[in-house]
Scaffold this motif. Structure first.
Motif, PDB file in Angstrom:
ATOM      1  N   UNK A   1       0.828  -1.202   0.000  1.00 61.52           N
ATOM      2  CA  UNK A   1       0.000   0.000   0.000  1.00 61.52           C
ATOM      3  C   UNK A   1       0.865   1.255   0.000  1.00 61.52           C
ATOM      4  N   UNK A   2       1.922   1.250   0.805  1.00 61.69           N
ATOM      5  CA  UNK A   2       2.821   2.403   0.842  1.00 61.69           C
ATOM      6  C   UNK A   2       3.452   2.647  -0.519  1.00 61.69           C
TER       7      UNK A   2
ATOM      8  N   UNK B   1       0.523  10.217   2.897  1.00 61.35           N
ATOM      9  CA  UNK B   1      -0.043  10.285   4.244  1.00 61.35           C
ATOM     10  C   UNK B   1      -0.183   8.874   4.811  1.00 61.35           C
ATOM     11  N   UNK B   2       0.153   8.742   6.084  1.00 67.44           N
ATOM     12  CA  UNK B   2       0.067   7.437   6.729  1.00 67.44           C
ATOM     13  C   UNK B   2      -1.371   6.926   6.750  1.00 67.44           C
TER      14      UNK B   2
ATOM     15  N   UNK C   1      -5.153   2.786   5.221  1.00 68.21           N
ATOM     16  CA  UNK C   1      -6.441   2.500   4.580  1.00 68.21           C
ATOM     17  C   UNK C   1      -6.258   1.577   3.383  1.00 68.21           C
ATOM     18  N   UNK C   2      -5.211   1.803   2.606  1.00 62.19           N
ATOM     19  CA  UNK C   2      -4.964   0.955   1.443  1.00 62.19           C
ATOM     20  C   UNK C   2      -4.650  -0.481   1.811  1.00 62.19           C
ATOM     21  N   UNK C   3      -4.082  -0.665   3.001  1.00 66.53           N
ATOM     22  CA  UNK C   3      -3.762  -2.020   3.466  1.00 66.53           C
ATOM     23  C   UNK C   3      -4.921  -2.647   4.229  1.00 66.53           C
TER      24      UNK C   3
ATOM     25  N   UNK D   1       8.645   3.222   6.821  1.00 67.29           N
ATOM     26  CA  UNK D   1       7.949   2.405   5.820  1.00 67.29           C
ATOM     27  C   UNK D   1       8.512   2.672   4.424  1.00 67.29           C
ATOM     28  N   UNK D   2       8.994   3.890   4.188  1.00 66.26           N
ATOM     29  CA  UNK D   2       9.665   4.161   2.905  1.00 66.26           C
ATOM     30  C   UNK D   2      10.924   3.317   2.791  1.00 66.26           C
TER      31      UNK D   2
END
Length: 231
Positions: free
Chosen positions: A17-18, A31-32, A37-39, A56-57
């Motif tokens: 997702x990231x 944005x975190x 949300x994507x995950x 996470x990057x």
């Protein structure tokens, strides 16, 4: 065991997702909340696995680097000539960046001016090209007048530049651009004996086999050869 497996799946989902969020808008605008949300998880779950956006990057970069490294090893292992393995690696990388959002995002994050980290991927690629050209010279694949430092800089700059142009759209011009680049460069690098047996467009079977290392690259820009899938 079940809890551990669930944690691994959650971490992988967050990285994926990231990558998608970074790929859409870059590091600075990510944005975190969008990543969690994507995950399909809460922001609390995200913070359980990662301290923040930079962490996470870094995980996306690490995942991309692992995939690219495995692909490079396969292209090298399958080589007929060292110069061919170099061309095949570049084509495999282009396909992986086109179809695998984690690889593409990781590569771009490593070159994102909004981040203060090192440029490890570029340094590793520079070192890889240096070693391969040294090996090609030792195997007498190179013309006697080739100046290795200049050749290395030209290949690093051109291939990295093409990589930055790769998008996730349906069609990618990257392999066409790389083919044109290698058509021009190999003529100046390789001896006539070697040049006659090189494929500037890449060896399809080798490139197909190399990109199978990615579980996210569901499509390729060519029909996989008979070696595809035997990793």
């Amino acid at each position: 065991m079940v809890r551990q497996e669930r944690a691994v799946r959650t971490r992988q989902a967050l990285i994926r997702s990231a990558a998608e969020v970074f790929d859409r808008g870059g590091y600075a605008k990510a944005k975190l909340a969008d990543i969690s949300a994507g995950a399909g998880v809460s922001q609390g779950a995200l913070h359980f696995h990662f301290d923040g956006k930079e962490a996470i990057a870094g995980a996306v970069e690490s995942a991309a680097l692992r995939t690219l490294t495995r692909a490079a090893h396969i292209a090298y292992r399958e080589r007929a000539f060292t110069l061919q393995s170099l061309a095949d690696m570049s084509h495999a990388f282009a396909d992986l960046m086109h179809w695998d959002v984690v690889v593409r995002s990781g590569f771009r994050l490593n070159n994102d001016s909004a981040r203060s980290g090192d440029r490890g991927m570029g340094q590793l690629w520079h070192g890889c090209i240096t070693r391969l050209l040294d090996e090609a010279a030792a195997a007498q694949e190179l013309n006697a007048d080739v100046q290795l430092p200049r050749a290395t800089c030209a290949i690093v700059g051109a291939t990295a530049g093409i990589g930055l142009l790769v998008t996730g759209d349906k069609e990618s011009p990257a392999r066409v651009a790389l083919t044109g680049f290698w058509q021009g460069v190999l003529g100046g690098l390789a001896t006539p004996r070697v040049l006659a047996r090189l494929r500037p467009e890449g060896t399809d079977a080798v490139v197909a086999k190399a990109i199978v290392v990615s579980g996210n690259a569901f499509q390729t820009s060519f029909t996989p050869g008979p070696l595809a899938g035997r990793v």
